[in-house]
Design a protein around this motif. Structure first.
Motif, PDB file in Angstrom:
ATOM      1  N   PRO A  95       0.800  -1.235   0.000  1.00  0.00           N
ATOM      2  CA  PRO A  95       0.000   0.000   0.000  1.00  0.00           C
ATOM      3  C   PRO A  95       0.834   1.287   0.000  1.00  0.00           C
ATOM      4  CG  PRO A  95      -0.770  -1.529   1.705  1.00  0.00           C
ATOM      5  CD  PRO A  95       0.541  -2.048   1.203  1.00  0.00           C
ATOM      6  N   PHE A  96       2.112   1.191   0.333  1.00  0.00           N
ATOM      7  CA  PHE A  96       2.914   2.386   0.573  1.00  0.00           C
ATOM      8  C   PHE A  96       4.086   2.584  -0.386  1.00  0.00           C
ATOM      9  CE2 PHE A  96       1.313   0.532   4.546  1.00  0.00           C
ATOM     10  CZ  PHE A  96       0.388   1.508   4.880  1.00  0.00           C
ATOM     11  N   PHE A  97       4.464   1.535  -1.099  1.00  0.00           N
ATOM     12  CA  PHE A  97       5.674   1.591  -1.916  1.00  0.00           C
ATOM     13  C   PHE A  97       5.360   1.309  -3.381  1.00  0.00           C
ATOM     14  CE2 PHE A  97       7.181   0.905   2.344  1.00  0.00           C
ATOM     15  CZ  PHE A  97       8.351   1.643   2.416  1.00  0.00           C
ATOM     16  N   VAL A 101       9.665  -1.581  -5.760  1.00  0.00           N
ATOM     17  CA  VAL A 101      10.115  -2.002  -4.433  1.00  0.00           C
ATOM     18  C   VAL A 101       9.400  -3.281  -4.011  1.00  0.00           C
ATOM     19  CG1 VAL A 101      10.178  -1.407  -1.969  1.00  0.00           C
ATOM     20  CG2 VAL A 101      10.795   0.310  -3.691  1.00  0.00           C
ATOM     21  N   THR A 102       8.082  -3.305  -4.154  1.00  0.00           N
ATOM     22  CA  THR A 102       7.351  -4.501  -3.723  1.00  0.00           C
ATOM     23  C   THR A 102       7.692  -5.706  -4.591  1.00  0.00           C
ATOM     24  OG1 THR A 102       5.385  -3.761  -4.936  1.00  0.00           O
ATOM     25  CG2 THR A 102       5.474  -3.267  -2.595  1.00  0.00           C
ATOM     26  N   HIS A 192       5.643   7.866  -4.055  1.00  0.00           N
ATOM     27  CA  HIS A 192       4.655   6.910  -4.547  1.00  0.00           C
ATOM     28  C   HIS A 192       3.223   7.347  -4.227  1.00  0.00           C
ATOM     29  CE1 HIS A 192       2.680   3.216  -5.603  1.00  0.00           C
ATOM     30  NE2 HIS A 192       2.262   3.033  -4.375  1.00  0.00           N
ATOM     31  N   MET A 193       3.022   7.886  -3.051  1.00  0.00           N
ATOM     32  CA  MET A 193       1.659   8.196  -2.592  1.00  0.00           C
ATOM     33  C   MET A 193       1.226   9.623  -2.934  1.00  0.00           C
ATOM     34  SD  MET A 193       1.439   6.079   0.979  1.00  0.00           S
ATOM     35  CE  MET A 193      -0.338   5.911   0.870  1.00  0.00           C
ATOM     36  N   GLY A 194       2.142  10.398  -3.487  1.00  0.00           N
ATOM     37  CA  GLY A 194       1.796  11.783  -3.858  1.00  0.00           C
ATOM     38  C   GLY A 194       2.027  12.728  -2.690  1.00  0.00           C
ATOM     39  N   ALA A 195       2.330  13.960  -3.002  1.00  0.00           N
ATOM     40  CA  ALA A 195       2.631  14.950  -1.960  1.00  0.00           C
ATOM     41  C   ALA A 195       1.367  15.336  -1.202  1.00  0.00           C
ATOM     42  CB  ALA A 195       3.269  16.177  -2.589  1.00  0.00           C
TER      43      ALA A 195
END
Length: 196
Positions: A95-97, A101-102, A192-195
């Motif tokens: 959910p975060f990377f 990476v995953t 990855h998750m946006g600013a």
């Protein structure tokens, strides 16, 4: 007061990972001459020293995190079945990377099987513990599995992390701690998750 990790989000995922390193990092690593934390920190340090991109450094740092997040516990030389730590790690990180990476986490075991099939000389790099886990994980890939694995768009980086995995088993290597890499891990999460 201990942080609340019952719900993970972009603001506490790095603290959650740091907590894992702190609490569990001194566990023995599969019969190797390093602890679990030392092993992962060595891979990340080697990547950083060689000027590799941040996604590779972070993937090397976190590739074995599933040994701590899996309900099945860590691997031992007495195991007769694989514990699928790569699946457990990727599930926590997904959910975060970013997928690179995953994928490096999810497929670092498959990469060992791939390299043993595609580059037989790679087998000579493996420690006794790594050979034992290879046998539990299905041994070298079949030609069909090799062809399928080579379709992964992140193949090159997955292989890089696999080589870092093998390199990070030195009893005499000094590395910075997780805190050194934490800002980089956060940057990868934020990108990855946006600013905001």
């Amino acid at each position: 007061m201990k942080p609340d990790f019952s719900t993970l989000d972009r603001n506490n995922i790095v603290a959650f990972l740091a907590d894992i390193f702190e609490r569990c990092g001194d566990e023995e690593y599969l019969g190797e001459p390093v602890t679990m934390a030392e092993h992962m920190l060595q891979g990340a340090t080697i990547a950083e020293r060689n000027g590799m991109p941040e996604d590779i450094i972070v993937a090397a740092l976190l590739h074995d995190i599933g040994h701590f997040t899996s309900e099945f516990g860590t691997f031992t030389m007495d195991d007769t079945e694989d514990r699928h730590h790569e699946d457990a790690g990727a599930e926590v990180l997904a959910p975060f990377f970013p997928s690179v990476v995953t994928d490096c986490v999810l497929y670092h075991v498959a990469a060992k099987r791939y390299l043993c099939a595609a580059k037989p000389e790679y087998f000579k790099r493996l420690s006794e513990a790594s050979i034992h886990s290879l046998n539990l994980q299905g041994g070298p890939m079949s030609p069909e599995e090799v062809a399928e694995f080579e379709k992964n768009p992140n193949l090159e980086k997955i292989i890089q992390v696999r080589y870092l995995d093998e390199a990070g088993k030195r009893a005499d290597m000094e590395t910075p701690g997780f805190r050194h890499f934490a800002p980089m891990v956060q940057r990868v999460v934020d990108a990855h998750m946006g600013a905001g």
